[in-house]
Design an enzyme around this catalytic site. Structure first.
Site, PDB file in Angstrom:
ATOM      1  N   LEU A   1      29.984  58.173  53.003  1.00 25.15           N
ATOM      2  CA  LEU A   1      31.197  58.975  52.861  1.00 25.15           C
ATOM      3  C   LEU A   1      30.965  60.242  52.048  1.00 25.15           C
ATOM      4  O   LEU A   1      30.124  60.289  51.154  1.00 25.15           O
ATOM      5  CB  LEU A   1      32.270  58.132  52.181  1.00 25.15           C
ATOM      6  CG  LEU A   1      32.600  56.812  52.895  1.00 25.15           C
ATOM      7  CD1 LEU A   1      33.614  56.013  52.084  1.00 25.15           C
ATOM      8  CD2 LEU A   1      33.119  57.059  54.309  1.00 25.15           C
ATOM      9  N   HIS A   2      31.739  61.246  52.385  1.00 26.83           N
ATOM     10  CA  HIS A   2      31.746  62.505  51.621  1.00 26.83           C
ATOM     11  C   HIS A   2      33.194  62.887  51.367  1.00 26.83           C
ATOM     12  O   HIS A   2      34.129  62.173  51.774  1.00 26.83           O
ATOM     13  CB  HIS A   2      30.972  63.597  52.370  1.00 26.83           C
ATOM     14  CG  HIS A   2      31.338  63.708  53.812  1.00 26.83           C
ATOM     15  ND1 HIS A   2      32.562  64.174  54.225  1.00 26.83           N
ATOM     16  CD2 HIS A   2      30.665  63.367  54.939  1.00 26.83           C
ATOM     17  CE1 HIS A   2      32.612  64.138  55.545  1.00 26.83           C
ATOM     18  NE2 HIS A   2      31.481  63.645  56.011  1.00 26.83           N
TER      19      HIS A   2
ATOM     20  N   HIS B   1      35.985  62.519  54.038  1.00 27.80           N
ATOM     21  CA  HIS B   1      36.508  61.158  54.254  1.00 27.80           C
ATOM     22  C   HIS B   1      37.530  60.802  53.173  1.00 27.80           C
ATOM     23  O   HIS B   1      38.552  60.172  53.445  1.00 27.80           O
ATOM     24  CB  HIS B   1      35.376  60.118  54.166  1.00 27.80           C
ATOM     25  CG  HIS B   1      34.357  60.188  55.261  1.00 27.80           C
ATOM     26  ND1 HIS B   1      33.057  60.579  55.045  1.00 27.80           N
ATOM     27  CD2 HIS B   1      34.448  59.900  56.578  1.00 27.80           C
ATOM     28  CE1 HIS B   1      32.387  60.515  56.184  1.00 27.80           C
ATOM     29  NE2 HIS B   1      33.200  60.117  57.128  1.00 27.80           N
TER      30      HIS B   1
ATOM     31  N   MET C   1      32.073  69.769  56.518  1.00 28.86           N
ATOM     32  CA  MET C   1      31.431  68.559  55.969  1.00 28.86           C
ATOM     33  C   MET C   1      31.178  67.548  57.071  1.00 28.86           C
ATOM     34  O   MET C   1      32.016  67.353  57.951  1.00 28.86           O
ATOM     35  CB  MET C   1      32.327  67.932  54.903  1.00 28.86           C
ATOM     36  CG  MET C   1      32.339  68.728  53.641  1.00 28.86           C
ATOM     37  SD  MET C   1      33.180  67.827  52.332  1.00 28.86           S
ATOM     38  CE  MET C   1      33.219  69.110  51.093  1.00 28.86           C
TER      39      MET C   1
ATOM     40  N   LYS D   1      37.622  67.801  62.716  1.00 30.03           N
ATOM     41  CA  LYS D   1      36.327  68.406  63.070  1.00 30.03           C
ATOM     42  C   LYS D   1      35.945  67.970  64.480  1.00 30.03           C
ATOM     43  O   LYS D   1      35.549  68.796  65.290  1.00 30.03           O
ATOM     44  CB  LYS D   1      35.228  68.004  62.079  1.00 30.03           C
ATOM     45  CG  LYS D   1      33.871  68.588  62.461  1.00 30.03           C
ATOM     46  CD  LYS D   1      32.879  68.484  61.347  1.00 30.03           C
ATOM     47  CE  LYS D   1      32.528  67.066  61.008  1.00 30.03           C
ATOM     48  NZ  LYS D   1      31.682  66.415  62.049  1.00 30.03           N
TER      49      LYS D   1
ATOM     50  N   GLY E   1      39.898  62.991  61.219  1.00 32.41           N
ATOM     51  CA  GLY E   1      39.624  64.398  60.915  1.00 32.41           C
ATOM     52  C   GLY E   1      39.692  65.270  62.164  1.00 32.41           C
ATOM     53  O   GLY E   1      39.525  64.788  63.286  1.00 32.41           O
TER      54      GLY E   1
ATOM     55  N   THR F   1      28.583  63.767  57.713  1.00 28.50           N
ATOM     56  CA  THR F   1      27.520  62.869  57.233  1.00 28.50           C
ATOM     57  C   THR F   1      26.167  63.350  57.749  1.00 28.50           C
ATOM     58  O   THR F   1      25.158  63.266  57.053  1.00 28.50           O
ATOM     59  CB  THR F   1      27.807  61.429  57.715  1.00 28.50           C
ATOM     60  OG1 THR F   1      29.059  61.044  57.151  1.00 28.50           O
ATOM     61  CG2 THR F   1      26.729  60.461  57.289  1.00 28.50           C
ATOM     62  N   ARG F   2      26.150  63.882  58.965  1.00 33.07           N
ATOM     63  CA  ARG F   2      24.871  64.298  59.557  1.00 33.07           C
ATOM     64  C   ARG F   2      24.292  65.543  58.873  1.00 33.07           C
ATOM     65  O   ARG F   2      23.120  65.860  59.100  1.00 33.07           O
ATOM     66  CB  ARG F   2      25.027  64.548  61.064  1.00 33.07           C
ATOM     67  CG  ARG F   2      25.190  63.264  61.854  1.00 33.07           C
ATOM     68  CD  ARG F   2      25.058  63.487  63.348  1.00 33.07           C
ATOM     69  NE  ARG F   2      24.977  62.235  64.083  1.00 33.07           N
ATOM     70  CZ  ARG F   2      26.015  61.626  64.675  1.00 33.07           C
ATOM     71  NH1 ARG F   2      27.214  62.164  64.612  1.00 33.07           N
ATOM     72  NH2 ARG F   2      25.841  60.482  65.309  1.00 33.07           N
TER      73      ARG F   2
END
Ligand code: PAF
Length: 281
Positions: free
Chosen positions: A33-34, A37, A184, A149, A147, A186-187
């Protein structure tokens, strides 16, 4: 925060909340998570009494040559982050729990599922629809938060809820960006230092395209300039300017525009978009 791995335990716990008349929000994630999230969690809390976050790296949305094995997994850290943000339940199921034998695995992701990311990732949206429907069946949330994105994913999930006549409100959160504009993800962890310094140009090129659009430049010119700039720095998958409601070509009745693109930088696939009101409508 309770961490629950078994569906039976989760449903027992949910029954207890429902008996108290509490509403339930679900935040599905694949973990590692970032901040984006965690902002989904913040948003979920404003819509329901109880927030469940799930962490499940869903194998069915990865094609055989994609990064399922390498996808970052960090459940201990995720647990701390979610607890710190006031999540009530972390649902952390294993694959057998989510996919016992004889699960339905084909979902009609509609014509939207065949566009954009659906071209280069033909099984992706089917896998997303499958796992999201499964989580909806298990949790039966009042609200679920995603999200923006992955705008196409969001559309497909909204369509799934409509088609399956589920009583779940789908809430979305605008893209959360790093200070330099990179969305943002995760990748982003896959990016080398030099790639990380190039990556913000992606959102910059999208913003330039938006300002060209607002300045009245012809759409073909905006697209060819953007594709040229993207192609100089990235391996281009697609760049499109579309009606944000239908993900088809803009018409005189379009009210919102999306500039949407996917590129690769080394091994890392990056997606981004900008949605805005169409001028003169
Ligand atoms: O966006 C994601 O992280 C995933 O596609 C989702 C919605 C959690 C389904 O696995």
């Amino acid at each position: 925060m309770r961490t629950i791995e078994a569906i039976g335990d989760l449903q027992e716990c949910l029954k207890h909340y429902r008996n108290q008349g509490k509403t339930i929000a679900l935040v599905p994630t694949m973990g590692s998570l970032h901040e984006a999230h965690l902002q989904l969690v913040d948003k979920a809390k404003t819509f329901a009494d109880v927030v469940i976050a799930s962490i499940f790296v869903n194998p069915t949305q990865f094609a055989p040559r994609e990064d399922f094995d390498e996808y970052p997994r960090n459940p201990e850290n995720d647990q701390k982050l979610l607890e710190g943000r006031g999540v009530d339940i972390l649902f952390l199921p294993n694959i057998a729990e989510i996919y016992p034998a004889n699960q339905i695995s084909d979902y009609d992701v509609g014509s939207i599922g065949a566009l954009l990311c659906g071209v280069s990732r033909p099984i992706f949206f089917n896998g997303v629809a499958q796992v999201v429907a499964r989580f909806f069946d298990i949790v039966e949330p009042d609200v679920a938060v995603f999200g923006e994105k992955d705008f196409q994913q969001l559309k497909i999930i909204k369509q799934l809820v409509e088609r399956q006549k589920r009583k779940i409100e789908i809430i979305s959160l605008g893209i959360v960006r790093e200070g330099d504009g990179l969305a943002m993800s995760t990748r982003n962890k896959y990016l080398s230092d030099s790639e990380r310094s190039v990556a913000p140009s992606f959102s910059k090129i999208l913003r330039q395209a938006k300002s060209n659009y607002e300045n009245g430049l012809a759409q073909e010119d905006i697209i060819s300039r953007a594709k040229k700039s993207l192609g100089d720095l990235f391996e281009l998958d697609y760049f499109e300017i579309l009606d944000a409601n239908t993900l088809t070509q803009i018409t005189t009745s379009s009210t919102d525009v999306i500039i949407v693109s996917a590129v690769k930088l080394g091994v890392t696939r990056i997606i981004d978009n900008i949605v805005f009101r169409r001028l003169n409508v």
